[in-house]
Structure formats: structure tokens, C-alpha cells
Design a protein around this motif. Structure first.
Motif, short mmCIF file in Angstrom:
data_model
loop_
_atom_site.label_atom_id
_atom_site.label_comp_id
_atom_site.label_asym_id
_atom_site.label_seq_id
_atom_site.Cartn_x
_atom_site.Cartn_y
_atom_site.Cartn_z
N PRO A 107 -44.76 44.77 60.63
CA PRO A 107 -44.17 45.76 61.55
C PRO A 107 -43.21 46.74 60.88
N GLU A 108 -42.62 46.32 59.74
CA GLU A 108 -41.70 47.25 59.07
C GLU A 108 -42.43 48.51 58.59
N MET A 109 -43.75 48.39 58.35
CA MET A 109 -44.54 49.56 57.95
C MET A 109 -44.66 50.55 59.10
N ALA A 110 -44.70 50.02 60.33
CA ALA A 110 -44.75 50.90 61.50
C ALA A 110 -43.47 51.72 61.58
N GLY A 111 -42.35 51.07 61.34
CA GLY A 111 -41.07 51.77 61.34
C GLY A 111 -41.02 52.83 60.25
N HIS A 112 -41.57 52.50 59.09
CA HIS A 112 -41.60 53.45 57.97
C HIS A 112 -42.45 54.68 58.34
N THR A 113 -43.59 54.44 59.00
CA THR A 113 -44.46 55.55 59.42
C THR A 113 -43.72 56.51 60.34
N VAL A 114 -43.03 55.96 61.34
CA VAL A 114 -42.30 56.79 62.29
C VAL A 114 -41.16 57.53 61.59
N MET B 79 -41.09 58.53 58.49
CA MET B 79 -41.66 59.64 57.73
C MET B 79 -42.02 60.81 58.65
N MET B 80 -42.54 60.49 59.85
CA MET B 80 -42.95 61.55 60.78
C MET B 80 -41.74 62.27 61.37
N LEU B 81 -40.61 61.57 61.47
CA LEU B 81 -39.40 62.21 61.97
C LEU B 81 -38.92 63.31 61.03
N LYS B 82 -39.37 63.26 59.77
CA LYS B 82 -39.01 64.33 58.84
C LYS B 82 -39.59 65.66 59.30
N VAL B 83 -40.79 65.60 59.95
CA VAL B 83 -41.40 66.81 60.50
C VAL B 83 -40.51 67.38 61.60
N ALA B 84 -39.97 66.49 62.44
CA ALA B 84 -39.08 66.93 63.52
C ALA B 84 -37.81 67.54 62.95
N LYS B 85 -37.28 66.95 61.88
CA LYS B 85 -36.05 67.48 61.28
C LYS B 85 -36.25 68.88 60.71
N LYS B 86 -37.46 69.13 60.20
CA LYS B 86 -37.76 70.44 59.65
C LYS B 86 -38.00 71.48 60.75
N THR B 87 -38.45 71.01 61.91
CA THR B 87 -38.80 71.92 63.00
C THR B 87 -37.61 72.24 63.90
N VAL B 88 -36.81 71.22 64.21
CA VAL B 88 -35.66 71.39 65.10
C VAL B 88 -34.43 71.75 64.27
N LEU C 201 -43.48 45.55 66.77
CA LEU C 201 -43.71 46.93 66.36
C LEU C 201 -42.76 47.88 67.08
N LEU C 202 -42.63 47.67 68.40
CA LEU C 202 -41.75 48.54 69.19
C LEU C 202 -40.30 48.40 68.75
N ASP C 203 -39.89 47.17 68.39
CA ASP C 203 -38.51 46.94 67.94
C ASP C 203 -38.23 47.71 66.66
N GLN C 204 -39.21 47.74 65.76
CA GLN C 204 -39.05 48.49 64.51
C GLN C 204 -38.88 49.98 64.79
N VAL C 205 -39.69 50.49 65.70
CA VAL C 205 -39.60 51.92 66.06
C VAL C 205 -38.24 52.21 66.69
N GLN C 206 -37.81 51.33 67.59
CA GLN C 206 -36.52 51.52 68.25
C GLN C 206 -35.39 51.57 67.22
N HIS C 207 -35.48 50.71 66.21
CA HIS C 207 -34.45 50.69 65.16
C HIS C 207 -34.42 52.03 64.41
N VAL C 208 -35.61 52.55 64.09
CA VAL C 208 -35.69 53.84 63.40
C VAL C 208 -35.10 54.96 64.26
N PHE C 209 -35.42 54.94 65.56
CA PHE C 209 -34.87 55.94 66.48
C PHE C 209 -33.35 55.86 66.51
N ASP C 210 -32.83 54.63 66.65
CA ASP C 210 -31.38 54.44 66.75
C ASP C 210 -30.65 54.91 65.50
#
Length: 421
Positions: free
Chosen positions: A91-98, A100-109, A138-147
């Protein structure tokens, strides 16, 4: 989804209801800086965690003056494969994926807007097919990345969508885009994902609503002082990848390390590994049997028969928009242009499926699964939903320059719910 509401004389009420949604967004988000023209610009980030990939939608909204409707000014869209469900055991790979994708948001916003920009993830069929504890990890990993991110994280920002809701959050965005249309023709939506498939349309006949198997097939909403009833449903297990598994007899099977799953839908000499949902399957054609459209159709029919409700009414005059794998496979099969899309009849899928399946040995297809996929789509449309061969499908990836999916509707729906709660 209908285009005849332009004749409705209560456009002001429509505008009022949309204004309520706008105001709810403004209530949730901190007040934004105002440029010289008094425009408000605000952003939202929506992750669509599907069974075969994860997609990020970064929306830019503009409200020119207080009291006016906001306009969707732009959408940045990015996708990555595989889906989060492929990381069920890591599941930590799921968090890593999200992350990495947040970098797109950082460049856009813009950086100054990060803390005001809500970020939300909605998972669909891929995670619903996993064991509950693995999906939650998986959801917990994503939540951690969001937080840990610099964005605004609302309550309930990470969750798995209920199957019946996938179709229901797409229509609001489609409805608003057709409010000013001049025709009375009804428009429907077909979406084919990896794990699930959706159908949505506005029936003209009362019997269509009365004949639904359960109440979950009907979404009711009020507009113009009238209650509209939308026929909409998501079928878990009838997405393209899940259908491959079922056709192969591999759904829920054990002994994957030594079993080989054969199909008449695959080239006779084909043998390879195929992965979906974090599991790997050995698949092959049937070297000692027959291959081709007729036998393939019998295989996929077992997946469709008895699982899809046929609406009482599917008018010939309706135009259905078909998204996702409907579009992708039509491109792979050479039926439409990969950029422009195009109009097809159901019979076009059938004709090309026959050609691909019956020439597998002579002309190896782009994908060894193309015969199976095209045959399944044909069977799903004809024997599943009950469309006539003459039914017109408009295959596209974008509507009004926005990626066609439930994500925009879900984003607005989430804003609205935040105010309610």
C-alpha cells in the motif's frame, strides 16, 4: 440527460439552484484574492482511482462578478497506470503514486492558492473488488499523503464510491452543459471502465422507471419546479478487465501459479501472462480447439447474461455518448480517430469484432485481447443493455473540452455536501 429543458420557462430557478451551489463553494473555501476586474478564481483537485489507472483532474473555476455563475475555465488532466488496487500488498506504493501525481497539482495551482484548494480522491470498482482490509490500507496511505500535502483536505476526502453513485454524480455536469440546447433529443451516457460499467439516461416513458429491478436504478432531482427521474446504474464486475477475467473463468480462481486459462477469444498460438488487480494470470488461446467470433461470443455471453437489466425503453432517437474503453477499443480497432472520436452504430462494433476474431491467425491484432474486448462490447450493448444494432453512439473523450468522466460532477457534489454537513 436531456436537451429539451431549454424550453423550460423557469430558467431563473435553474440559475438560482446553480447559484446555491456556487455560494456553497464560496462558503467552504476561504475568500480568494480579487483581481482588478473583481473576478474570483478558485481551484479543485479530484483523483479518480479506477481499476486500471489513477487520474487526476485539476479544475480552474472563474466567477466574474458576485451573483454570476462560475465558469469552468480550464482542466488539467493526467493519468498513470496501473490502478491503486495493483498495490494491494504494498500500500505504501499507492501513497507514493498519489504523492507523485500531486506534483502536477502543485505546478498547476498557484502556490498562494494551495491551502485554499480542496483535494479529494474517489475510488471506484478496482478497490471495491479488493478485500475490505486491503482496500482500507490503500485509502489510509492516500489519506496520509493528503494530510502531509499543502492542500486543503476536507472531511471524507478519501473514500470508495458506492457502485450506484458512479452514474449519479456524472449527470449534474452533463445537465448543466445542455441547459441552453435547442433540441428536444435525449442524450444518454455509457461508460466502460476496467471493473465496472455505467449507463445513464433520462427516460421518456413512465414504464421505464416502473420496471427497474430495485430503487437504486433511479436518481431523482428537482429542477424547474419539476422532479426528474434519471435511469442510472453502475454494474460492478462488468467492466472490460473484470469481464476478461470472467470470460477466462479466472474470476476468484485459485492456483494461479500453475493454472493456464484458455479462451477461444485469443489467438490459438498466444500464451502470456496478464495482470489485473494485483494478481497475475497465465492465459492462452486454445491450440487444440477453435477460435473465432462465434465461439468467443458464447464465452462472453455467459458474463453478460442475467447480470445486466435491460431498460424498458431505449429510444432509437436517443444519442448515447460512449466513453472510456468504448472509445479506446474503437480507436484500437480502427473504427474512429483517436483525437476526434466519431459516430458509430452498435452494428459497427459487431462487424469489426467479427473481422478481428476471424482473422486472428492471419493478421495478429494490436492486442491479443482485441477480439475478446470487441466481442464483449458488442455483447454488452446488444444482449446486455438491449440496444438495437442501429443505435447511434457518439464516442468521445471530452465534452466541451473537459475530460468526460464523473469527476467534475463528483467535485461539485462534494462542495455541495460540505455545505449540507
Amino acid at each position: 440527460v436531456s436537451q429539451h429543458w431549454a424550453a423550460c420557462r423557469c430558467a431563473s430557478q435553474v440559475k438560482t439552484s446553480l447559484m446555491d451551489l456556487t455560494n456553497s463553494i464560496m462558503d467552504i473555501l476561504p475568500s480568494l484574492s480579487r483581481p482588478a476586474n473583481h473576478s474570483r478564481i478558485f481551484y479543485a483537485v479530484m483523483f479518480d482511482a479506477g481499476s486500471t489507472g489513477t487520474r487526476i483532474h485539476i479544475y480552474t473555476f472563474i466567477q466574474s462578478e458576485k451573483g454570476n455563475l462560475p465558469v469552468l475555465d480550464n482542466e488539467m488532466f493526467h493519468s498513470i497506470k496501473p490502478g491503486l488496487s495493483a498495490y494491494a500488498d504494498t500500500p505504501e506504493m499507492a501513497g507514493h503514486t498519489v504523492k507523485m501525481m500531486l506534483k502536477v497539482a502543485k505546478k498547476t495551482v498557484p502556490r498562494l492558492e494551495w491551502k485554499r484548494t480542496p483535494v479529494v480522491l474517489r475510488a471506484t470498482a478496482g478497490l471495491r473488488l479488493l478485500a475490505a482490509e486491503k482496500a482500507q490500507a490503500l485509502l489510509d496511505q492516500v489519506q496520509h499523503v493528503f494530510d502531509e500535502s499543502p492542500f486543503f483536505v476536507p472531511d471524507n476526502s478519501v473514500s470508495v464510491m458506492n457502485g450506484s453513485n458512479e452514474g449519479k454524480v456524472c449527470p449534474p455536469s452533463a445537465l448543466t452543459s445542455h441547459l441552453n440546447a435547442q433540441t428536444k433529443k435525449t442524450v444518454g451516457i455509457l461508460d466502460l471502465g476496467g471493473g465496472s460499467t455505467q449507463i445513464t439516461f433520462l427516460p421518456k416513458l413512465r414504464k421505464t422507471i416502473e420496471n427497474v429491478p430495485v430503487a437504486d436504478y433511479v436518481a431523482r432531482f428537482d429542477i424547474c419546479n419539476s422532479t426528474f427521474e434519471l435511469y442510472t446504474y453502475s454494474y460492478l464486475g462488468n467492466g472490460l478487465m473484470a469481464a476478461r477475467l470472467a470470460s477466462l473463468g479466472a474470476l476468484g480462481a485459485e492456483g494461479l501459479e500453475w493454472r493456464v486459462f484458455k479462451s477461444s477469444c485469443l489467438p490459438k498460438k498466444f500464451r502470456d501472462e496478464w495482470s489485473f488487480g494485483g494478481l497475475t494470470y497465465h492465459v492462452s488461446g486454445d491450440p487444440d480447439g477453435y477460435a473465432g467470433y462465434k465461439l468467443c461470443y458464447q464465452e462472453v455471453l455467459k458474463v453478460v447474461k442475467g447480470t445486466i437489466h435491460q431498460p424498458y425503453e431505449l429510444e432509437d432517437s436517443n444519442v448515447f455518448y460512449a466513453f472510456s474503453y468504448y472509445f479506446d477499443r474503437a480507436v484500437d480497432a480502427g473504427l474512429i480517430d483517436g483525437v476526434q472520436g466519431g459516430m458509430l452504430e452498435v452494428r459497427d462494433f459487431k462487424k469489426r469484432a467479427k473481422e478481428v476474431c476471424n482473422k486472428m491467425s492471419k493478421f495478429p491484432p494490436i492486442s491479443p485481447f482485441l477480439c475478446m474486448d470487441m466481442t464483449y462490447i458488442t455483447c454488452l450493448l446488444k444482449d446486455g443493455f438491449g440496444f438495437k444494432e442501429s443505435t447511434v453512439l457518439r464516442l468521445t473523450k471530452k465534452v466541451n473540452n473537459v475530460e468526460a468522466s464523473w469527476a467534475l460532477g463528483a467535485t461539485l457534489d462534494h462542495f455541495h455536501n460540505l455545505k449540507i454537513h
